[in-house]
Design a protein around this motif. Structure first.
Motif, PDB file in Angstrom:
ATOM      1  N   THR A  74       0.850  -1.193   0.034  1.00 59.21           N
ATOM      2  CA  THR A  74      -0.065   0.004  -0.161  1.00 59.21           C
ATOM      3  C   THR A  74       0.952   1.274   0.016  1.00 59.21           C
ATOM      4  OG1 THR A  74      -1.854  -1.250   1.162  1.00 59.21           O
ATOM      5  CG2 THR A  74      -1.678   1.154   1.406  1.00 59.21           C
ATOM      6  N   ALA A  75       1.957   1.251   0.608  1.00 60.41           N
ATOM      7  CA  ALA A  75       3.041   2.319   0.763  1.00 60.41           C
ATOM      8  C   ALA A  75       3.532   2.581  -0.419  1.00 60.41           C
ATOM      9  CB  ALA A  75       3.969   2.265   1.777  1.00 60.41           C
ATOM     10  N   ALA A 111       7.737   0.400   8.439  1.00 61.58           N
ATOM     11  CA  ALA A 111       7.988   1.643   8.988  1.00 61.58           C
ATOM     12  C   ALA A 111       8.631   2.537   7.877  1.00 61.58           C
ATOM     13  CB  ALA A 111       8.426   1.745  10.061  1.00 61.58           C
ATOM     14  N   VAL A 112       9.837   1.702   7.310  1.00 58.58           N
ATOM     15  CA  VAL A 112      10.598   2.427   6.246  1.00 58.58           C
ATOM     16  C   VAL A 112       9.743   2.430   4.946  1.00 58.58           C
ATOM     17  CG1 VAL A 112      12.375   1.806   4.586  1.00 58.58           C
ATOM     18  CG2 VAL A 112      12.503   1.037   7.078  1.00 58.58           C
ATOM     19  N   ALA A 113       8.726   1.663   4.797  1.00 57.56           N
ATOM     20  CA  ALA A 113       7.891   1.891   3.462  1.00 57.56           C
ATOM     21  C   ALA A 113       7.014   3.109   3.742  1.00 57.56           C
ATOM     22  CB  ALA A 113       7.150   0.880   2.997  1.00 57.56           C
ATOM     23  N   PRO A 117       9.615   9.027   0.173  1.00 55.93           N
ATOM     24  CA  PRO A 117       9.173  10.127  -0.394  1.00 55.93           C
ATOM     25  C   PRO A 117       7.727   9.732  -1.272  1.00 55.93           C
ATOM     26  CG  PRO A 117      11.334  10.391  -0.523  1.00 55.93           C
ATOM     27  CD  PRO A 117      11.084   9.022  -0.064  1.00 55.93           C
ATOM     28  N   GLY A 118       6.673  10.338  -1.132  1.00 55.54           N
ATOM     29  CA  GLY A 118       5.457  10.174  -1.828  1.00 55.54           C
ATOM     30  C   GLY A 118       4.611   8.787  -1.304  1.00 55.54           C
ATOM     31  N   ALA A 119       5.100   8.181  -0.228  1.00 58.29           N
ATOM     32  CA  ALA A 119       3.869   7.046   0.327  1.00 58.29           C
ATOM     33  C   ALA A 119       2.788   7.760   0.802  1.00 58.29           C
ATOM     34  CB  ALA A 119       4.759   6.568   1.459  1.00 58.29           C
ATOM     35  N   LEU A 131      -7.776   4.327  -1.397  1.00 62.57           N
ATOM     36  CA  LEU A 131      -7.490   5.415  -0.191  1.00 62.57           C
ATOM     37  C   LEU A 131      -6.673   6.055  -0.855  1.00 62.57           C
ATOM     38  CD1 LEU A 131      -6.558   2.602   2.471  1.00 62.57           C
ATOM     39  CD2 LEU A 131      -8.673   3.946   2.620  1.00 62.57           C
ATOM     40  N   THR A 132      -6.630   7.690  -0.101  1.00 63.37           N
ATOM     41  CA  THR A 132      -5.462   8.525  -0.245  1.00 63.37           C
ATOM     42  C   THR A 132      -4.329   8.232   0.471  1.00 63.37           C
ATOM     43  OG1 THR A 132      -5.937   9.698   1.419  1.00 63.37           O
ATOM     44  CG2 THR A 132      -7.207  10.482  -0.452  1.00 63.37           C
ATOM     45  N   GLY A 133      -3.279   8.492  -0.059  1.00 66.35           N
ATOM     46  CA  GLY A 133      -2.129   8.027   0.594  1.00 66.35           C
ATOM     47  C   GLY A 133      -1.880   8.214   2.156  1.00 66.35           C
ATOM     48  N   THR A 134      -2.692   9.799   2.466  1.00 65.17           N
ATOM     49  CA  THR A 134      -2.679   9.723   3.781  1.00 65.17           C
ATOM     50  C   THR A 134      -3.629   8.628   4.691  1.00 65.17           C
ATOM     51  OG1 THR A 134      -2.196  12.227   3.460  1.00 65.17           O
ATOM     52  CG2 THR A 134      -3.314  11.762   5.628  1.00 65.17           C
TER      53      THR A 134
END
Length: 217
Positions: A74-75, A111-113, A117-119, A131-134
């Motif tokens: 997902t990330a 957690a790293v994923a 940037p952009g996750a 879903l949105t990334g947030t």
């Protein structure tokens, strides 16, 4: 997801970190906390009950491992079979023999994923829901915080949550309560009162009784 797979969030649910901000939350403290709890679970506790009524401790550990892997996709927005699968669809898999070593590594990778940037931007998928990334990041944080509490309470361990994680999850869950004030993302809310500790409020919004104790304790 947090309820063990009986329901899942949809697009537009909840608030951003801290109740509406767009900045991401650092998932590393929550991941480290849950990993530490995992390593202290005793073999004799694996069949004990948990606050997730359909889960014994071994089932909860398996679920944590599954979500730690799946929510990495997902990330990274690697959408496909993993992210399209319904929550809990891998629930019949056995707990791996090396779970004490494997799960902490999977949680660290998760957690790293989510720190990449952009996750937390754009659109992604989890449990078959767009879903949105947030939202995806907050779903992941909710899983870590609430299932960490589940595991700690089921195995008699202390559970301390960093303020940033707790406020972000509270804002996320509180922002999704239905108009009747009784239903949240994961079903029936347990009301604890506005003066209750923030962790108890989060647990109640996730459908748990903050006073739950294992009968095996």
């Amino acid at each position: 997801m947090t309820d063990g797979g009986n329901s899942a969030p949809g697009t537009g649910i909840g608030a951003g970190p801290g109740g509406g901000a767009d900045s991401p939350v650092d998932l590393r403290p929550a991941a480290r906390r849950t990993a530490a709890l995992v390593t202290r679970v005793e073999d004799a506790q694996l069949d004990d009950p948990t606050p997730c009524t359909e889960f014994a401790v071994r089932d909860l550990l398996r679920h944590i491992g599954n979500l730690a892997v799946g929510l990495q996709y997902t990330a990274r927005k690697e959408l496909g079979e993993v992210t399209a699968a319904a929550p809990g669809s891998a629930g019949d898999q056995p707990l791996p023999d090396d779970w004490r070593e494997r799960l902490p590594h999977q949680l660290a990778d998760l957690a790293v994923a989510w720190s990449a940037p952009g996750a937390w931007t754009g659109t992604t998928q989890a449990g078959g829901f767009t879903l949105t990334g947030t939202e995806g990041g907050l779903v992941t944080l909710d899983e870590l915080v609430v299932h960490g509490w589940d595991l700690a309470r089921a195995t008699g361990q202390r559970y301390d949550v960093d303020e940033e994680s707790l406020r972000a999850v509270h804002g996320f869950l509180a922002g999704a309560v239905e108009e009747d004030g009784e239903q949240g993302i994961f079903g029936q809310i347990v009301h604890v009162g506005k003066d209750a500790p923030l962790l108890d409020q989060v647990v109640g919004l996730a459908g748990r009784d903050p006073g739950w104790r294992s009968p095996a304790a």
